[in-house]
Design an enzyme around this catalytic site. Structure first.
Site, PDB file in Angstrom:
ATOM      1  N   TYR A 169      -3.771   3.938 -17.414  1.00 48.97           N
ATOM      2  CA  TYR A 169      -3.032   2.826 -17.322  1.00 48.97           C
ATOM      3  C   TYR A 169      -3.668   1.922 -16.001  1.00 48.97           C
ATOM      4  O   TYR A 169      -3.524   0.557 -16.034  1.00 48.97           O
ATOM      5  CB  TYR A 169      -1.695   3.182 -17.058  1.00 48.97           C
ATOM      6  CG  TYR A 169      -0.806   1.945 -16.292  1.00 48.97           C
ATOM      7  CD1 TYR A 169      -0.204   1.149 -17.444  1.00 48.97           C
ATOM      8  CD2 TYR A 169      -0.573   1.610 -15.003  1.00 48.97           C
ATOM      9  CE1 TYR A 169       0.591  -0.103 -16.837  1.00 48.97           C
ATOM     10  CE2 TYR A 169       0.216   0.743 -14.710  1.00 48.97           C
ATOM     11  CZ  TYR A 169       0.743  -0.178 -15.526  1.00 48.97           C
ATOM     12  OH  TYR A 169       1.608  -1.148 -15.398  1.00 48.97           O
ATOM     13  N   ARG A 216       3.722   2.731  -3.295  1.00 47.59           N
ATOM     14  CA  ARG A 216       4.383   2.066  -2.513  1.00 47.59           C
ATOM     15  C   ARG A 216       5.684   1.458  -3.179  1.00 47.59           C
ATOM     16  O   ARG A 216       6.813   1.531  -2.628  1.00 47.59           O
ATOM     17  CB  ARG A 216       3.430   0.939  -1.996  1.00 47.59           C
ATOM     18  CG  ARG A 216       4.164   0.178  -0.917  1.00 47.59           C
ATOM     19  CD  ARG A 216       3.427  -1.162  -0.767  1.00 47.59           C
ATOM     20  NE  ARG A 216       3.624  -1.967  -1.915  1.00 47.59           N
ATOM     21  CZ  ARG A 216       2.602  -2.873  -2.262  1.00 47.59           C
ATOM     22  NH1 ARG A 216       1.709  -3.405  -1.495  1.00 47.59           N
ATOM     23  NH2 ARG A 216       2.521  -3.478  -3.474  1.00 47.59           N
ATOM     24  N   ARG A 226      11.557   0.281 -14.103  1.00 45.92           N
ATOM     25  CA  ARG A 226      10.085   0.593 -14.460  1.00 45.92           C
ATOM     26  C   ARG A 226       9.770   2.014 -14.041  1.00 45.92           C
ATOM     27  O   ARG A 226      10.212   2.381 -12.920  1.00 45.92           O
ATOM     28  CB  ARG A 226       9.213  -0.316 -13.855  1.00 45.92           C
ATOM     29  CG  ARG A 226       9.455  -1.754 -14.434  1.00 45.92           C
ATOM     30  CD  ARG A 226       8.348  -2.708 -14.039  1.00 45.92           C
ATOM     31  NE  ARG A 226       8.233  -3.024 -12.819  1.00 45.92           N
ATOM     32  CZ  ARG A 226       8.534  -4.026 -12.157  1.00 45.92           C
ATOM     33  NH1 ARG A 226       9.104  -5.186 -12.854  1.00 45.92           N
ATOM     34  NH2 ARG A 226       8.626  -4.232 -11.026  1.00 45.92           N
ATOM     35  N   PHE A 286     -14.496  -9.916   0.043  1.00 44.05           N
ATOM     36  CA  PHE A 286     -13.520  -9.841  -1.289  1.00 44.05           C
ATOM     37  C   PHE A 286     -13.094  -8.702  -1.654  1.00 44.05           C
ATOM     38  O   PHE A 286     -11.893  -8.417  -1.749  1.00 44.05           O
ATOM     39  CB  PHE A 286     -14.200 -10.700  -2.284  1.00 44.05           C
ATOM     40  CG  PHE A 286     -13.300 -11.038  -3.458  1.00 44.05           C
ATOM     41  CD1 PHE A 286     -12.639 -12.047  -3.642  1.00 44.05           C
ATOM     42  CD2 PHE A 286     -13.610 -10.078  -4.574  1.00 44.05           C
ATOM     43  CE1 PHE A 286     -11.742 -12.148  -4.866  1.00 44.05           C
ATOM     44  CE2 PHE A 286     -12.555 -10.012  -5.729  1.00 44.05           C
ATOM     45  CZ  PHE A 286     -11.616 -11.084  -5.831  1.00 44.05           C
TER      46      PHE A 286
END
Length: 405
Positions: A169, A216, A226, A286
């Site tokens: 996932y 978190r 969920r 980035f």
């Protein structure tokens, strides 16, 4: 600004100053040369990307626009998955066909009640800017959306039972996102092709970020129905995942939390290797900044009961420090070492996963310690140089004062 660069103040500090002065922000620097649609995409980026938006806007050249549009598109796709008010009968076909909507000038979705619903309602604007990108960027983004959409749809019909499911996932939800960014950077020629070839490493970085968010966001996800924590782990500590929100179960809840954080930390070595492949400064930043922010978040969440009561976030000044400091691999490793040592000091002796946590930290420590020594030498060298410059400046002022007399 050239003076700052010539003095060796690179990366974070220089870019932080640019943030403060408005450089790198399209609305300040490039508005006249941007289409109205592209300006809208950047506005959506700033509204949904938070601190990540600032990092994107320091990228070089045309890559900045491609990554901005890619981020907004994937955010729109993610909104479809996140919105629990959309029925599965509607949601699953949208996810699976989302990549085709990029080439449909009229497609929009108006059934979402999510906070990011504007991305779906105004999707024609976003898709038009996507079609204005170079073909090489379009192909990479569209193919990634196809894979992400199919993967997310799969897990709407399948629960996350095992750790293997959790990894799979995470690959669909975030690993593929890191992979698409790597492909965009290679396509732009700012990075070598090797950056996009080893997808295992970029997926490892994505798994770390995704697992951090899942850990978190326990309470937020519970409140909307969920569940992303793997049953293989939480079932050792409770009958139902929702039991962790009961204050009476706070000890087993923390133990489950610690085991999941330990699992997430196993992706750190691969993330270090991934970061070492990037040579362009803006591209390195980035990836490095979200990485160290994730490590800091894991450090804040470890053995922290607040995860089950509210939101655990790192402080804004802490975020700014991380953005300023994570500008090279040595400094990034030093930051990671700091937070894993904090975790090490918080390990409860009776925690079921304490031995595994210590082993993971030991492996990370071995990777960081030599780099820490190198970083320390650079730091002390910088201090001596700064003192020498200060003494030189004082000397010049003294001579100037004497000459004036």
């Amino acid at each position: 600004m050239e003076i700052l660069r010539s003095l060796g103040i690179r990366g974070g500090i220089y870019r932080l100053i640019r943030y403060r002065m408005g450089a790198g922000r399209p609305g300040v620097q490039r508005r006249d040369s941007m289409s109205e649609g592209l300006q809208t995409c950047y506005r959506y980026l700033n509204e949904t990307g938070r601190s990540f938006a600032a990092i994107i806007q320091t990228l070089d050249g045309e890559l900045r626009d491609a990554v901005c549009i890619c981020y907004v598109i994937i955010r729109a796709l993610d909104t479809v998955e996140d919105d629990m008010t959309i029925s599965l009968e509607t949601k699953i076909p949208v996810l699976r066909n989302f990549h085709t909507f990029l080439y449909d000038p009229e497609w929009r979705f108006t059934e979402s009640k999510d906070k990011c619903k504007r991305l779906l309602e105004d999707f024609p604007t976003i898709s038009r800017e996507f079609r204005n990108l170079a073909t090489v960027y379009q192909e990479v983004i569209a193919d990634t959306c196809r894979k992400i959409g199919a993967g997310l749809a799969k897990f709407l019909e399948k629960k996350i039972e095992s750790l293997e499911d959790w990894d799979e996932y995470g690959h669909y939800a975030s690993g593929l996102v890191e992979i698409v960014f790597s492909h965009l950077f290679s396509a732009s020629k700012l990075e070598d092709t090797i950056v996009s070839q080893d997808t295992r490493l970029s997926s490892s970085m994505g798994l770390l970020l995704q697992k951090t968010n899942i850990i978190r966001d326990y309470l937020e996800d519970q409140l909307v129905g969920r569940e992303f924590w793997p049953k293989e782990v939480w079932s050792k500590y409770a009958m139902k995942l929702s039991d962790f929100s009961d204050p009476e179960n706070i000890v087993p809840a923390a133990q489950c939390l610690n085991e999941l954080i330990t699992n997430a930390l196993q992706h750190v070595p691969g993330s270090f290797t991934f970061l070492s492949q990037h040579k362009n400064q803006s591209v390195f930043n980035f990836f490095a900044v979200p990485f160290v922010m994730a490590i800091a978040t894991l450090g804040a969440c470890y053995n922290n009961q607040q995860v089950f009561k509210g939101v655990v976030k790192i402080r804004r000044d802490q975020v700014m420090t991380l953005m300023k400091d994570a500008t090279n691999l040595q400094a990034t490793k030093a930051i990671v070492l700091q937070y894993v040592e904090e975790i090490h000091h918080k390990i409860p002796p009776s925690d079921p996963s304490s031995c595994e946590t210590q082993q993971v930290i030991l492996s990370i420590r071995k990777l960081c310690v030599s780099s820490e020594s190198s970083a320390s030498r650079h730091l002390y060298s910088g201090i001596y140089i700064s003192r020498a410059m200060l003494l030189a400046a004082v000397g010049c002022l003294y001579l100037y004062a004497a000459w004036k007399v």
